[in-house]
Scaffold this active site. Structure first.
Site, mmCIF file in Angstrom:
data_model
loop_
_atom_site.group_PDB
_atom_site.id
_atom_site.type_symbol
_atom_site.label_atom_id
_atom_site.label_comp_id
_atom_site.label_asym_id
_atom_site.label_seq_id
_atom_site.Cartn_x
_atom_site.Cartn_y
_atom_site.Cartn_z
ATOM 1 N N ALA A 8 -0.558 14.860 -29.389
ATOM 2 C CA ALA A 8 -0.552 14.590 -30.840
ATOM 3 C C ALA A 8 0.852 14.770 -31.407
ATOM 4 C CB ALA A 8 -1.544 15.520 -31.541
ATOM 5 N N ASP A 52 6.096 21.179 -13.013
ATOM 6 C CA ASP A 52 5.381 22.437 -13.200
ATOM 7 C C ASP A 52 6.347 23.385 -13.917
ATOM 8 O OD1 ASP A 52 4.248 24.952 -13.016
ATOM 9 O OD2 ASP A 52 3.518 24.660 -10.974
ATOM 10 N N TYR A 138 -4.721 36.018 -21.781
ATOM 11 C CA TYR A 138 -4.263 34.912 -22.659
ATOM 12 C C TYR A 138 -3.753 35.501 -23.973
ATOM 13 C CZ TYR A 138 -4.687 30.582 -25.452
ATOM 14 O OH TYR A 138 -4.449 29.502 -26.278
ATOM 15 N N ASP A 174 -9.461 21.000 -31.094
ATOM 16 C CA ASP A 174 -10.317 20.150 -30.255
ATOM 17 C C ASP A 174 -9.494 19.493 -29.138
ATOM 18 O OD1 ASP A 174 -12.292 18.624 -29.230
ATOM 19 O OD2 ASP A 174 -12.380 17.199 -30.899
HETATM 20 N N1 NAI Z 1 -6.830 24.147 -27.968
HETATM 21 C C1 NAI Z 1 -6.831 25.287 -28.651
HETATM 22 O O1 NAI Z 1 -7.872 25.704 -29.207
HETATM 23 C C2 NAI Z 1 -5.572 26.060 -28.819
HETATM 24 C C3 NAI Z 1 -4.457 25.858 -28.032
HETATM 25 N N2 NAI Z 1 -3.341 26.643 -28.208
HETATM 26 C C4 NAI Z 1 -2.169 26.471 -27.377
HETATM 27 O O2 NAI Z 1 -1.661 25.171 -27.514
HETATM 28 C C5 NAI Z 1 -0.977 24.792 -26.316
HETATM 29 C C6 NAI Z 1 -1.486 23.432 -25.886
HETATM 30 O O3 NAI Z 1 -2.868 23.574 -25.603
HETATM 31 P P1 NAI Z 1 -3.893 22.365 -25.610
HETATM 32 O O4 NAI Z 1 -3.236 21.115 -25.984
HETATM 33 O O5 NAI Z 1 -5.072 22.831 -26.337
HETATM 34 O O6 NAI Z 1 -4.264 22.364 -24.072
HETATM 35 P P2 NAI Z 1 -4.538 21.186 -23.046
HETATM 36 O O7 NAI Z 1 -5.136 21.802 -21.850
HETATM 37 O O8 NAI Z 1 -5.239 20.070 -23.710
HETATM 38 O O9 NAI Z 1 -3.039 20.684 -22.722
HETATM 39 C C7 NAI Z 1 -2.146 21.534 -22.058
HETATM 40 C C8 NAI Z 1 -1.217 20.682 -21.226
HETATM 41 O O10 NAI Z 1 -0.378 21.579 -20.504
HETATM 42 C C9 NAI Z 1 -0.230 21.050 -19.190
HETATM 43 N N3 NAI Z 1 0.105 22.122 -18.261
HETATM 44 C C10 NAI Z 1 -0.701 23.134 -17.840
HETATM 45 N N4 NAI Z 1 -0.065 23.881 -16.943
HETATM 46 C C11 NAI Z 1 1.172 23.345 -16.801
HETATM 47 C C12 NAI Z 1 2.288 23.664 -15.995
HETATM 48 N N5 NAI Z 1 2.263 24.708 -15.156
HETATM 49 N N6 NAI Z 1 3.387 22.897 -16.090
HETATM 50 C C13 NAI Z 1 3.417 21.836 -16.936
HETATM 51 N N7 NAI Z 1 2.393 21.473 -17.710
HETATM 52 C C14 NAI Z 1 1.284 22.221 -17.625
HETATM 53 C C15 NAI Z 1 -1.568 20.429 -18.863
HETATM 54 O O11 NAI Z 1 -1.482 19.494 -17.800
HETATM 55 C C16 NAI Z 1 -1.950 19.815 -20.186
HETATM 56 O O12 NAI Z 1 -1.520 18.475 -20.302
HETATM 57 C C17 NAI Z 1 -1.229 25.915 -25.328
HETATM 58 O O13 NAI Z 1 -0.124 26.770 -25.282
HETATM 59 C C18 NAI Z 1 -2.429 26.631 -25.904
HETATM 60 O O14 NAI Z 1 -2.483 27.977 -25.509
HETATM 61 C C19 NAI Z 1 -3.273 27.584 -29.175
HETATM 62 C C20 NAI Z 1 -4.346 27.817 -29.986
HETATM 63 C C21 NAI Z 1 -5.568 27.074 -29.864
HETATM 64 C C1 LIG Z 2 -11.889 32.244 -23.660
HETATM 65 C C2 LIG Z 2 -10.562 31.896 -23.139
HETATM 66 C C3 LIG Z 2 -10.209 30.520 -23.399
HETATM 67 C C4 LIG Z 2 -8.776 30.443 -23.724
HETATM 68 C C5 LIG Z 2 -8.319 29.109 -23.855
HETATM 69 C C6 LIG Z 2 -9.182 28.337 -24.780
HETATM 70 C C7 LIG Z 2 -8.996 28.284 -26.073
HETATM 71 C C8 LIG Z 2 -7.884 28.834 -26.780
HETATM 72 C C9 LIG Z 2 -8.054 29.090 -28.077
HETATM 73 C C10 LIG Z 2 -7.035 29.708 -28.853
HETATM 74 O O1 LIG Z 2 -5.898 29.899 -28.433
HETATM 75 C C11 LIG Z 2 -7.427 30.192 -30.212
HETATM 76 C C12 LIG Z 2 -8.098 31.484 -30.036
HETATM 77 C C13 LIG Z 2 -8.473 32.328 -30.981
HETATM 78 C C14 LIG Z 2 -8.270 32.180 -32.433
HETATM 79 C C15 LIG Z 2 -9.241 31.313 -33.070
HETATM 80 C C16 LIG Z 2 -9.607 31.386 -34.327
HETATM 81 C C17 LIG Z 2 -9.177 32.393 -35.278
HETATM 82 C C18 LIG Z 2 -9.346 31.890 -36.682
HETATM 83 C C19 LIG Z 2 -9.087 32.974 -37.650
HETATM 84 C C20 LIG Z 2 -9.280 32.507 -39.064
HETATM 85 O O2 LIG Z 2 -9.693 31.368 -39.302
HETATM 86 O O3 LIG Z 2 -8.983 33.299 -39.930
#
Ligand code: NAI
Ligand SMILES: CCCCC/C=C\C=C\C(=O)C/C=C\C/C=C\CCCC(=O)O
Length: 248
Positions: A8, A52, A138, A174
């Site tokens: 995105a 990686d 995490y 999402d």
């Molecule tokens: N989806 C959620 O609810 C939330 C996500 N985040 C953070 O946002 C960031 C992005 O997460 P999302 O887009 O949700 O996850 P996602 O799983 O959709 O995308 C993560 C991307 O990172 C890549 N990746 C994983 N390991 C890797 C490595 N070793 N080297 C290079 N690329 C690698 C994957 O291939 C994937 O394309 C993360 O840091 C996550 O912790 C934070 C809060 C909430």
């Molecule tokens: C259970 C482990 C899975 C970890 C990876 C999956 C999802 C990651 C999610 C996040 O990083 C976000 C986690 C927690 C915070 C979420 C909501 C808090 C909202 C608080 C508020 O609205 O005030």
């Protein structure tokens, strides 16, 4: 990132005419992302680098390839994040690689090295403000990203690096990462808390990746924001965490 939040953000950057290097471990996802970007923006505006981020040499080479291809670097987003039963790997991806990516970003952008300045955004999570039982390691990594980034932001100010360093903390978004909660490979023994985790998602709601991209673009384009921790939640939208001033 070639999917989820990273995908995105790439879309928003390219709509703003940025040239982008998409760095991701997942080749098929990266190839699909690159082909979509080529159709919409033309083939010259992006590259996909399969890498990686825990491989320090490969990450160093990815930065160099990006600079060689586009001439210079202005923005670095350290976004890769996982939640795995292998907790040491989780620390390597979510924290160690963010530190390495920040140092590499500084090598290519800091005035300390004769470069023109820039902007680094490290992706943390609202998990850094909770202590939920679903994801202790995490959570620890996301706390670490904030501590490291705020300290580096101060170092950048003191050292005259000309590089803004900020943190973005989304609540649930999402993306495919949310599916990890179902799998023992990701959750380890905490998989038994998955229903509680889903209850928490229902309670707090789930954000669209495009809103996270909007927050990211604000951090990139507003050159007054430095050392900030942006939070994005369903209840409050895009806002900033406030810290108590240090005692003098
Ligand atoms: N989806 C959620 O609810 C939330 C996500 N985040 C953070 O946002 C960031 C992005 O997460 P999302 O887009 O949700 O996850 P996602 O799983 O959709 O995308 C993560 C991307 O990172 C890549 N990746 C994983 N390991 C890797 C490595 N070793 N080297 C290079 N690329 C690698 C994957 O291939 C994937 O394309 C993360 O840091 C996550 O912790 C934070 C809060 C909430
Ligand atoms: C259970 C482990 C899975 C970890 C990876 C999956 C999802 C990651 C999610 C996040 O990083 C976000 C986690 C927690 C915070 C979420 C909501 C808090 C909202 C608080 C508020 O609205 O005030």
């Amino acid at each position: 990132g070639a999917q989820g939040i990273g995908r995105a953000v790439v879309q928003s950057l390219m709509q703003s005419r940025a040239q982008v290097a998409v760095v991701d471990l997942n080749r098929s996802c990266g190839d699909q992302c690159k082909s979509e970007l080529d159709s919409e923006f033309g083939a010259d505006c992006s590259i996909f680098l399969q890498c990686d981020v825990t491989d320090a040499d490969a990450l160093t080479a990815a930065f160099q390839t990006t600079v060689d291809r586009f001439g210079h670097l202005d923005i670095v987003i350290n976004n890769a994040g996982i939640n795995e039963k292998n907790w040491e790997k989780t620390i390597q991806v979510n924290l160690t690689s963010v530190i390495k990516g920040t140092y590499l970003g500084l090598e290519h952008m800091s005035k300390e090295y004769g470069k023109g300045g820039g902007s680094i955004i490290n992706v943390s999570s609202m998990a850094a403000f909770l202590h939920s039982p679903h994801q202790p390691v995490y959570t620890a990594t996301k706390h670490g990203v904030i501590g490291f980034s705020r300290a580096m932001a101060d170092a950048s100010s003191l050292g005259g690096y000309g590089v803004r360093i900020n943190v973005l903390c989304p609540a649930f978004v999402d993306t495919p990462l949310l599916l990890s909660v179902e799998h023992e490979d990701n959750m380890g023994k905490f998989v038994k808390f998955k229903d509680d985790f889903k209850k928490s998602m229902n309670h707090f709601g789930v954000l669209k990746p495009s809103l996270i991209a909007d927050g990211m673009m604000m951090l990139i384009t507003d050159d007054t924001i430095h050392g900030a921790v942006m939070k994005i939640t369903c209840s409050k939208g895009i806002h900033f965490h406030t810290y108590e001033p240090m005692s003098t």
